[in-house]
Design a protein around this motif. Sequence first.
Motif, PDB file in Angstrom:
ATOM      1  N   ASP A 178      40.751  63.237 -55.670  1.00 37.45           N
ATOM      2  CA  ASP A 178      41.600  63.023 -56.851  1.00 37.45           C
ATOM      3  C   ASP A 178      41.782  64.319 -57.636  1.00 37.45           C
ATOM      4  OD1 ASP A 178      41.819  60.351 -56.202  1.00 37.45           O
ATOM      5  OD2 ASP A 178      40.157  59.729 -57.479  1.00 37.45           O
ATOM      6  N   GLU A 212      44.225  66.611 -55.711  1.00 36.62           N
ATOM      7  CA  GLU A 212      45.585  66.080 -55.795  1.00 36.62           C
ATOM      8  C   GLU A 212      46.167  66.306 -57.187  1.00 36.62           C
ATOM      9  OE1 GLU A 212      47.451  65.327 -53.531  1.00 36.62           O
ATOM     10  OE2 GLU A 212      46.259  64.663 -51.822  1.00 36.62           O
ATOM     11  N   ALA A 213      45.321  66.190 -58.200  1.00 38.79           N
ATOM     12  CA  ALA A 213      45.777  66.431 -59.579  1.00 38.79           C
ATOM     13  C   ALA A 213      46.173  67.893 -59.758  1.00 38.79           C
ATOM     14  CB  ALA A 213      44.682  66.053 -60.565  1.00 38.79           C
ATOM     15  N   TYR A 214      45.376  68.817 -59.162  1.00 38.15           N
ATOM     16  CA  TYR A 214      45.739  70.240 -59.205  1.00 38.15           C
ATOM     17  C   TYR A 214      47.129  70.458 -58.600  1.00 38.15           C
ATOM     18  CZ  TYR A 214      40.920  71.710 -60.321  1.00 38.15           C
ATOM     19  OH  TYR A 214      39.714  71.931 -60.928  1.00 38.15           O
ATOM     20  N   LYS A 215      47.390  69.763 -57.494  1.00 38.27           N
ATOM     21  CA  LYS A 215      48.659  69.943 -56.786  1.00 38.27           C
ATOM     22  C   LYS A 215      49.826  69.429 -57.619  1.00 38.27           C
ATOM     23  CE  LYS A 215      50.821  69.079 -52.296  1.00 38.27           C
ATOM     24  NZ  LYS A 215      50.672  68.452 -50.971  1.00 38.27           N
ATOM     25  N   VAL A 216      49.661  68.238 -58.208  1.00 43.05           N
ATOM     26  CA  VAL A 216      50.721  67.629 -59.017  1.00 43.05           C
ATOM     27  C   VAL A 216      51.053  68.501 -60.226  1.00 43.05           C
ATOM     28  CG1 VAL A 216      51.290  65.668 -60.497  1.00 43.05           C
ATOM     29  CG2 VAL A 216      50.236  65.272 -58.264  1.00 43.05           C
ATOM     30  N   GLU A 217      50.013  69.055 -60.837  1.00 47.08           N
ATOM     31  CA  GLU A 217      50.212  69.853 -62.045  1.00 47.08           C
ATOM     32  C   GLU A 217      50.573  71.305 -61.742  1.00 47.08           C
ATOM     33  OE1 GLU A 217      46.732  69.434 -64.412  1.00 47.08           O
ATOM     34  OE2 GLU A 217      46.815  67.233 -64.426  1.00 47.08           O
ATOM     35  N   GLY A 218      50.625  71.662 -60.468  1.00 45.12           N
ATOM     36  CA  GLY A 218      50.993  73.018 -60.093  1.00 45.12           C
ATOM     37  C   GLY A 218      49.986  74.075 -60.478  1.00 45.12           C
ATOM     38  N   CYS A 219      48.725  73.700 -60.497  1.00 39.01           N
ATOM     39  CA  CYS A 219      47.673  74.647 -60.892  1.00 39.01           C
ATOM     40  C   CYS A 219      47.414  75.672 -59.788  1.00 39.01           C
ATOM     41  CB  CYS A 219      46.373  73.904 -61.187  1.00 39.01           C
ATOM     42  SG  CYS A 219      46.476  72.764 -62.577  1.00 39.01           S
TER      43      CYS A 219
END
Length: 433
Positions: free
Chosen positions: A4, A7-14
């Motif tokens: 999770d 995936e959150a890093y990916k969604v937020e473009g980190c």
Amino acid sequence: MVTDVIEAYKVEGCLVSVKTFKVILNLCRKANVADESLWVLRKMKEFNCQPDTTAYNVVIALFCDKGNMDLAVELMREMGLINLYPDMITYVAMIKGFCNVGRLDDASALFKVMKGHGCFPNAVAYSTFLDGVCRFGSLEVALDLLQGMENEGGDCSPNVVTYTSLIQGFCEKNRTLEALQILDRMVASGCSPNRVTVSTLIKWLCTEGHLEEAYKLIDKVVAGGSVSDGECYSSFVVSLLRIKKLEEAEKLFRGMLASAIKPDGLASSTMIKGLCLEGRVLDGFYLYNEIDKLGFVSSIDLDIYSILLAGLCRESRLEECARLAQLMVERRIQLKAPYVDVIIEHLKNSGLAVDCPESAMIYVLLGVFLDLLSGLSRFCPATAILTPEPACHTAVVGFVAGLVCHWGSAGLIVAENVWADSLPSVVVCLCYA
């Protein structure tokens, strides 16, 4: 979940670095989750991060521990496709993994592969393989491997782990007297045995009935100075008790105390418990007192106090019960739950009055250390509970108040069942106040 977070890093473009992935992989290692670590490794490319040997090592080690050696092999091959080379950590993990699943030929083949990659085996790699050979192969092959290590010397010189693995292998095949010869070989090579080496030999010498050899072994090791007499004799006591030699163990243990040799916590706890199991609870209690007087009591298993207290209650040794209970109160030693019912049942059936000085301290113990006596300080000073005479009613008050705080009105019913008509009226008033 690790997945999770990524995936959150990916969604937020980190922006995620290789260092971040290594931190996540180490978390996977600590949590022992192989599948998740592989998922993380595969995700690195999506963040334009190139896995390195360290990252692969974490994943390979996890699959080796899991016994999935086919996948571990694939991962090691994959490293070569991206210009990465396995290091000593990789090879040791693979050797250990192959040995753990009994694939000794595959483990042996890795040594040739290592040398071909310029990674020369050291004592750790050889010792790992030797341990596997001892468990799943021939002890004669293990001896040949040991000889090769001794001949090669340098970084390949066998260490205490190497010799101890071989000694354990011989012992487990009921060849303990031959294991003693390996010990002599070990000492002659300048490698001193440790406590694990000695305790392994003592255990198996006792199992095979070679008690005289065990005494000789201890004399030799203690003279060498690598393991103390207390550690050696403690292992001997425990081993004797395991083979039901209580009389021999007790004689040895009391001899240690007479010579001011400190037994370890396991030996002390096992010795007292052994006496209790034989119905000699009072002897166990007096032995505890001897250990305490010598200042050796700190490492004793805390369960022993509850075992002694319950046993003394069964034998109606109320004076000793009170002494032990007071000691437990003073040292804040928790009364273990499995023994509570035995003690309460004894107090209920013994016909003792609630203001009996000896029983008062037991009531206090039950209240304080069963987390039932949260309200005791409202009814008496802390020092009062350590003096039986003024504390007898206070003990009951505190115990019942604790019951009520913990279980509500049901607690009072429990107390009434225990003490029936003798429950002081002041207790009821305080509980309903």
